[in-house]
Scaffold this motif. Structure first.
Motif, PDB file in Angstrom:
ATOM      1  N   ARG A   1       0.676  -1.327   0.132  1.00 34.06           N
ATOM      2  CA  ARG A   1      -0.208   0.196  -0.445  1.00 34.06           C
ATOM      3  C   ARG A   1       0.736   1.250  -0.497  1.00 34.06           C
ATOM      4  O   ARG A   1       2.145   1.587   1.119  1.00 34.06           O
TER       5      ARG A   1
ATOM      6  N   SER B   1     -15.091  -5.423   2.567  1.00 35.29           N
ATOM      7  CA  SER B   1     -14.159  -5.708   2.231  1.00 35.29           C
ATOM      8  C   SER B   1     -12.284  -6.133   1.899  1.00 35.29           C
ATOM      9  O   SER B   1     -12.741  -5.091   0.935  1.00 35.29           O
ATOM     10  N   ASP B   2     -11.370  -5.646   2.639  1.00 33.06           N
ATOM     11  CA  ASP B   2     -10.201  -5.212   1.489  1.00 33.06           C
ATOM     12  C   ASP B   2     -10.257  -3.639   1.455  1.00 33.06           C
ATOM     13  O   ASP B   2     -10.122  -4.056   0.024  1.00 33.06           O
TER      14      ASP B   2
ATOM     15  N   CYS C   1     -13.231   1.285  -1.458  1.00 35.47           N
ATOM     16  CA  CYS C   1     -13.068  -0.449  -1.931  1.00 35.47           C
ATOM     17  C   CYS C   1     -13.283  -0.102  -3.227  1.00 35.47           C
ATOM     18  O   CYS C   1     -13.200   0.566  -3.941  1.00 35.47           O
TER      19      CYS C   1
END
Length: 303
Positions: A74, A185-186, A201
């Motif tokens: 990231r 999620s994620d 997202c």
């Protein structure tokens, strides 16, 4: 006397021959190269201080770009103005060390900054003209901690909650008021301003004001966002209008599921296959995609 003269001449001839042989052994060969000069090698000194890393804004250079060495990491980017910015690869506690770098020449060169031996990851960074704050995972337990530096990373002190902005941690989204459950999620990116927060997202944005419920905004391809007053600036991939990274804006106030985005510009040759990070300081917009960092001075219209 004849035999004496003959003996002397013989001795002289022998001396000439011996001298010639000696000279033949010590003179370089005339018909080939001289023999190699012995060399000695030793282990390089790894304690030498790191030198600034150069990163071209037009030509990829992975070896000169340590913060982007891991494509899956990231990325974090925070701009002060059109010349000064900070960038980092987030790292993962116990797996990959985070890398923090600083530029004051528009991204032409980046200088590594020491975070301290106890910092195992970075979740957010936020810079201003007076300093930099980071949201870091610290120590054996990777405890979420805010630290601030006012001397370009030479020293660090405890930072105020929320000073580094919102971050994505293993246990949720870290806001100034504490850690909350992930709205998807994620999650890819997270931002918190004075009144609102938004999480990027895969396929949508999740927005909320204060502690209200998250609002699902179905806009796909967003990889990172920055804020400019009452608007967000988005870095978006896989759009019909832009083959690289599209720059768009969206209202940051009163967001609903039908809130639309507005096209601003396109970085057509930007690498959109990996992590992408964007930040904004007034009209100066910075984009980090692939091995390149590029800067726009007109809000993202041209690069």
């Amino acid at each position: 006397m004849i035999w004496v003269t003959t003996a002397v001449v013989a001795l002289v001839v022998i001396d000439v021959v011996l001298v010639s042989l000696a000279l033949g052994r010590t003179s370089p060969e005339q018909n080939g190269p001289a023999g190699p000069i012995p060399t000695f090698t030793s282990t390089p000194d790894t304690t030498e201080a790191p030198s600034p890393s150069a990163s071209s804004t037009s030509a990829p250079s992975a070896s000169a770009d340590p913060a982007s060495a891991t494509s899956s990491a990231r990325r974090l980017l925070s701009a002060v103005d059109g010349l000064e910015a900070w960038r980092a690869s987030a790292g993962t506690c116990g797996v990959d060390e985070p890398v923090l770098e600083h530029t004051v020449d528009g991204g032409a060169t980046w200088v590594p900054v020491d975070l301290g031996a106890d910092v195992g990851s970075l979740m957010a960074i936020r810079a201003s003209s007076t300093g930099l704050s980071v949201l870091a995972g610290v120590g054996d337990g990777c405890t979420t901690t805010v630290r601030t530096s006012t001397d370009h990373g030479a020293t660090w002190i405890a930072g105020a909650s929320g000073a580094a902005g919102a971050g994505i941690a293993a246990d949720g989204i870290v806001l100034s008021t504490g850690t909350v459950d992930e709205p998807c999620s994620d999650p890819i990116d997270a931002f918190q301003g004075q009144r609102t927060a938004v999480v990027v997202c895969d396929g949508q944005l999740e927005w909320r004001t204060g502690t209200s419920a998250w609002v699902d905004v179905p806009v796909g391809g967003v990889r990172s966002l920055a804020v400019d007053g009452n608007d967000y600036t988005l870095a978006r991939v896989r759009t019909a209008q832009c083959q690289g990274v599209a720059i768009e804006t969206m209202s940051a106030i009163g967001v609903t599921p039908s809130t639309a985005t507005t096209a601003v510009g396109c970085v057509d040759d930007a690498d959109s296959s990996g992590p992408v990070s964007i930040d904004r300081a007034g009209e100066d917009v910075w984009l980090w995609a692939g091995d390149d960092v590029t800067v726009s001075a007109d809000g993202g219209v041209t690069w």
